[in-house]
Structures are given as structure tokens and as C-alpha cells.
Design a protein around this motif. Structure first.
Motif, PDB file in Angstrom:
ATOM      1  N   ALA A  10       0.877  -1.176   0.000  1.00  0.00           N
ATOM      2  CA  ALA A  10       0.000   0.000   0.000  1.00  0.00           C
ATOM      3  C   ALA A  10       0.911   1.222   0.000  1.00  0.00           C
ATOM      4  O   ALA A  10       2.141   1.093   0.062  1.00  0.00           O
ATOM      5  CB  ALA A  10      -0.911  -0.003   1.229  1.00  0.00           C
ATOM      6  N   ALA A  11       0.314   2.394  -0.048  1.00  0.00           N
ATOM      7  CA  ALA A  11       1.108   3.627  -0.130  1.00  0.00           C
ATOM      8  C   ALA A  11       2.106   3.747   1.016  1.00  0.00           C
ATOM      9  O   ALA A  11       3.194   4.280   0.837  1.00  0.00           O
ATOM     10  CB  ALA A  11       0.180   4.842  -0.147  1.00  0.00           C
ATOM     11  N   ASN A  12       1.756   3.235   2.194  1.00  0.00           N
ATOM     12  CA  ASN A  12       2.635   3.388   3.362  1.00  0.00           C
ATOM     13  C   ASN A  12       3.063   2.056   3.981  1.00  0.00           C
ATOM     14  O   ASN A  12       3.462   2.010   5.127  1.00  0.00           O
ATOM     15  CB  ASN A  12       1.940   4.244   4.417  1.00  0.00           C
ATOM     16  N   LEU A  13       2.991   0.974   3.202  1.00  0.00           N
ATOM     17  CA  LEU A  13       3.290  -0.351   3.742  1.00  0.00           C
ATOM     18  C   LEU A  13       4.141  -1.151   2.769  1.00  0.00           C
ATOM     19  O   LEU A  13       3.782  -1.311   1.603  1.00  0.00           O
ATOM     20  CB  LEU A  13       1.994  -1.106   4.034  1.00  0.00           C
ATOM     21  N   TRP A  14       5.281  -1.636   3.278  1.00  0.00           N
ATOM     22  CA  TRP A  14       6.208  -2.440   2.484  1.00  0.00           C
ATOM     23  C   TRP A  14       6.397  -3.811   3.118  1.00  0.00           C
ATOM     24  O   TRP A  14       6.397  -3.944   4.348  1.00  0.00           O
ATOM     25  CB  TRP A  14       7.580  -1.770   2.430  1.00  0.00           C
ATOM     26  N   ILE A  31       6.074   0.155   8.037  1.00  0.00           N
ATOM     27  CA  ILE A  31       4.995   1.131   7.969  1.00  0.00           C
ATOM     28  C   ILE A  31       5.660   2.503   7.943  1.00  0.00           C
ATOM     29  O   ILE A  31       6.479   2.819   8.805  1.00  0.00           O
ATOM     30  CB  ILE A  31       4.056   1.018   9.187  1.00  0.00           C
ATOM     31  N   VAL A  32       5.323   3.306   6.934  1.00  0.00           N
ATOM     32  CA  VAL A  32       5.930   4.630   6.763  1.00  0.00           C
ATOM     33  C   VAL A  32       4.839   5.685   6.910  1.00  0.00           C
ATOM     34  O   VAL A  32       3.788   5.598   6.282  1.00  0.00           O
ATOM     35  CB  VAL A  32       6.593   4.752   5.373  1.00  0.00           C
ATOM     36  N   GLY A  33       5.088   6.652   7.766  1.00  0.00           N
ATOM     37  CA  GLY A  33       4.166   7.769   7.975  1.00  0.00           C
ATOM     38  C   GLY A  33       4.920   8.870   8.683  1.00  0.00           C
ATOM     39  O   GLY A  33       6.129   9.034   8.477  1.00  0.00           O
ATOM     40  N   ASP A  34       4.225   9.622   9.542  1.00  0.00           N
ATOM     41  CA  ASP A  34       4.924  10.621  10.352  1.00  0.00           C
ATOM     42  C   ASP A  34       6.011   9.950  11.179  1.00  0.00           C
ATOM     43  O   ASP A  34       7.070  10.511  11.429  1.00  0.00           O
ATOM     44  CB  ASP A  34       3.944  11.351  11.277  1.00  0.00           C
ATOM     45  N   LYS A  35       5.737   8.739  11.633  1.00  0.00           N
ATOM     46  CA  LYS A  35       6.707   7.878  12.308  1.00  0.00           C
ATOM     47  C   LYS A  35       6.832   6.607  11.478  1.00  0.00           C
ATOM     48  O   LYS A  35       5.916   6.235  10.748  1.00  0.00           O
ATOM     49  CB  LYS A  35       6.250   7.523  13.733  1.00  0.00           C
ATOM     50  N   THR A  36       7.956   5.946  11.577  1.00  0.00           N
ATOM     51  CA  THR A  36       8.174   4.708  10.829  1.00  0.00           C
ATOM     52  C   THR A  36       8.317   3.543  11.796  1.00  0.00           C
ATOM     53  O   THR A  36       8.853   3.699  12.897  1.00  0.00           O
ATOM     54  CB  THR A  36       9.438   4.812   9.965  1.00  0.00           C
ATOM     55  N   LEU A  54      15.253  -1.992   3.244  1.00  0.00           N
ATOM     56  CA  LEU A  54      14.693  -1.079   4.234  1.00  0.00           C
ATOM     57  C   LEU A  54      15.118   0.355   3.954  1.00  0.00           C
ATOM     58  O   LEU A  54      14.280   1.276   3.937  1.00  0.00           O
ATOM     59  CB  LEU A  54      15.129  -1.505   5.634  1.00  0.00           C
ATOM     60  N   GLU A  55      16.392   0.564   3.726  1.00  0.00           N
ATOM     61  CA  GLU A  55      16.886   1.920   3.473  1.00  0.00           C
ATOM     62  C   GLU A  55      16.301   2.507   2.194  1.00  0.00           C
ATOM     63  O   GLU A  55      15.987   3.693   2.137  1.00  0.00           O
ATOM     64  CB  GLU A  55      18.412   1.918   3.434  1.00  0.00           C
ATOM     65  N   GLN A  56      16.106   1.685   1.175  1.00  0.00           N
ATOM     66  CA  GLN A  56      15.474   2.167  -0.059  1.00  0.00           C
ATOM     67  C   GLN A  56      14.039   2.614   0.210  1.00  0.00           C
ATOM     68  O   GLN A  56      13.610   3.670  -0.251  1.00  0.00           O
ATOM     69  CB  GLN A  56      15.471   1.075  -1.131  1.00  0.00           C
ATOM     70  N   ALA A  57      13.289   1.819   0.960  1.00  0.00           N
ATOM     71  CA  ALA A  57      11.894   2.153   1.243  1.00  0.00           C
ATOM     72  C   ALA A  57      11.781   3.369   2.163  1.00  0.00           C
ATOM     73  O   ALA A  57      10.853   4.170   2.024  1.00  0.00           O
ATOM     74  CB  ALA A  57      11.171   0.954   1.857  1.00  0.00           C
ATOM     75  N   LEU A  58      12.721   3.521   3.093  1.00  0.00           N
ATOM     76  CA  LEU A  58      12.694   4.674   3.991  1.00  0.00           C
ATOM     77  C   LEU A  58      12.997   5.978   3.248  1.00  0.00           C
ATOM     78  O   LEU A  58      12.562   7.051   3.688  1.00  0.00           O
ATOM     79  CB  LEU A  58      13.687   4.488   5.140  1.00  0.00           C
ATOM     80  N   ALA A  59      13.735   5.896   2.173  1.00  0.00           N
ATOM     81  CA  ALA A  59      14.039   7.056   1.322  1.00  0.00           C
ATOM     82  C   ALA A  59      14.522   8.267   2.137  1.00  0.00           C
ATOM     83  O   ALA A  59      14.015   9.369   1.997  1.00  0.00           O
ATOM     84  CB  ALA A  59      12.828   7.421   0.471  1.00  0.00           C
ATOM     85  N   GLY A  60      15.488   8.013   3.021  1.00  0.00           N
ATOM     86  CA  GLY A  60      16.062   9.102   3.800  1.00  0.00           C
ATOM     87  C   GLY A  60      15.440   9.316   5.170  1.00  0.00           C
ATOM     88  O   GLY A  60      16.009  10.027   6.001  1.00  0.00           O
ATOM     89  N   GLN A  61      14.270   8.737   5.430  1.00  0.00           N
ATOM     90  CA  GLN A  61      13.670   8.838   6.766  1.00  0.00           C
ATOM     91  C   GLN A  61      14.428   7.934   7.720  1.00  0.00           C
ATOM     92  O   GLN A  61      15.074   6.973   7.318  1.00  0.00           O
ATOM     93  CB  GLN A  61      12.196   8.404   6.740  1.00  0.00           C
TER      94      GLN A  61
END
Length: 112
Positions: A10-14, A31-36, A54-61
Motif C-alpha cells: 500500500a502507499a505506506n506499507l512495504w 509502515i511509513v508515515g509521520d513515524k516509521t 529497508l533503506e530504499q523504502a525509507l528514502a532518507g527517513q
């Protein structure tokens, strides 16, 4: 040979899948959002490949939380290695998992 792949569910789930053979795979979820939050770390032997995904999906977060439902090598075996990359990550678990995790962590887990 190690299989490692990420699937955006989904948009915020890998989902991150690692496997050393075609018979058995390990999955971790982000899960990616205001907090991960990462659900499980996977096995230590497969963590380097999972970390790249993980680092790719976090995209700098940064990673804020890692969640565990129970304590076994395929759920939290790579926790120490995860902390080398994300030292401020907070462990979240249930009361039963906290019994073992308290022995493994410098800071107590957040129990929900």
C-alpha cells in the motif's frame, strides 16, 4: 543464494522478503508515515540484504520503532545490527516478549 525483494503493499506499507532457498522465506514489514515502524528484523544472516531494502523504502527517513510479537531468531535476531544503523530506534513489544528483550537491550522496550 539469498533471495531479497521488497513489495509495496500500500502507499505506506512495504513487505521485505528474504530466503536462502525456495522452501522457506522470512518477511518483515515497514509502515511509513509521520513515524516509521519495522515489524521484525529477520535473521542475522539475512539482515544485510534486508537492510538495503529497508533503506530504499525509507528514502532518507529514520526508523522510529521496531515491533516484535515474540522473541525468536527470525523475528529479532538482527536487532543488534539494526541498532548500529538506527541507534535511536525504540523497541515495542508485548509483556511476554519484554521478558527476553529486557535481557538483550540497553534501554527497556516500550510494552503495549
Amino acid at each position: 543464494m539469498l533471495l531479497a525483494r521488497s513489495t509495496q503493499i500500500a502507499a505506506n506499507l512495504w513487505q521485505f522478503t528474504t530466503a536462502t532457498n525456495s522452501h522457506f522465506a522470512f518477511n518483515c514489514y515497514l509502515i511509513v508515515g509521520d513515524k516509521t515502524a519495522l515489524i521484525h528484523t529477520g535473521k542475522p544472516s539475512q539482515f544485510n540484504q534486508m537492510l538495503k531494502l529497508l533503506e530504499q523504502a525509507l528514502a532518507g527517513q529514520t526508523l522510529d520503532y521496531v515491533l516484535f510479537s515474540h522473541v525468536e531468531a527470525d523475528e529479532c535476531g538482527a536487532l543488534a545490527t539494526l541498532f548500529t544503523q538506527f541507534p535511536n530506534c525504540q523497541v515495542v513489544c508485548n509483556k511476554v516478549a519484554a521478558i527476553s528483550l529486557n535481557e538483550m537491550l540497553q534501554n527497556p522496550p516500550r510494552v503495549l
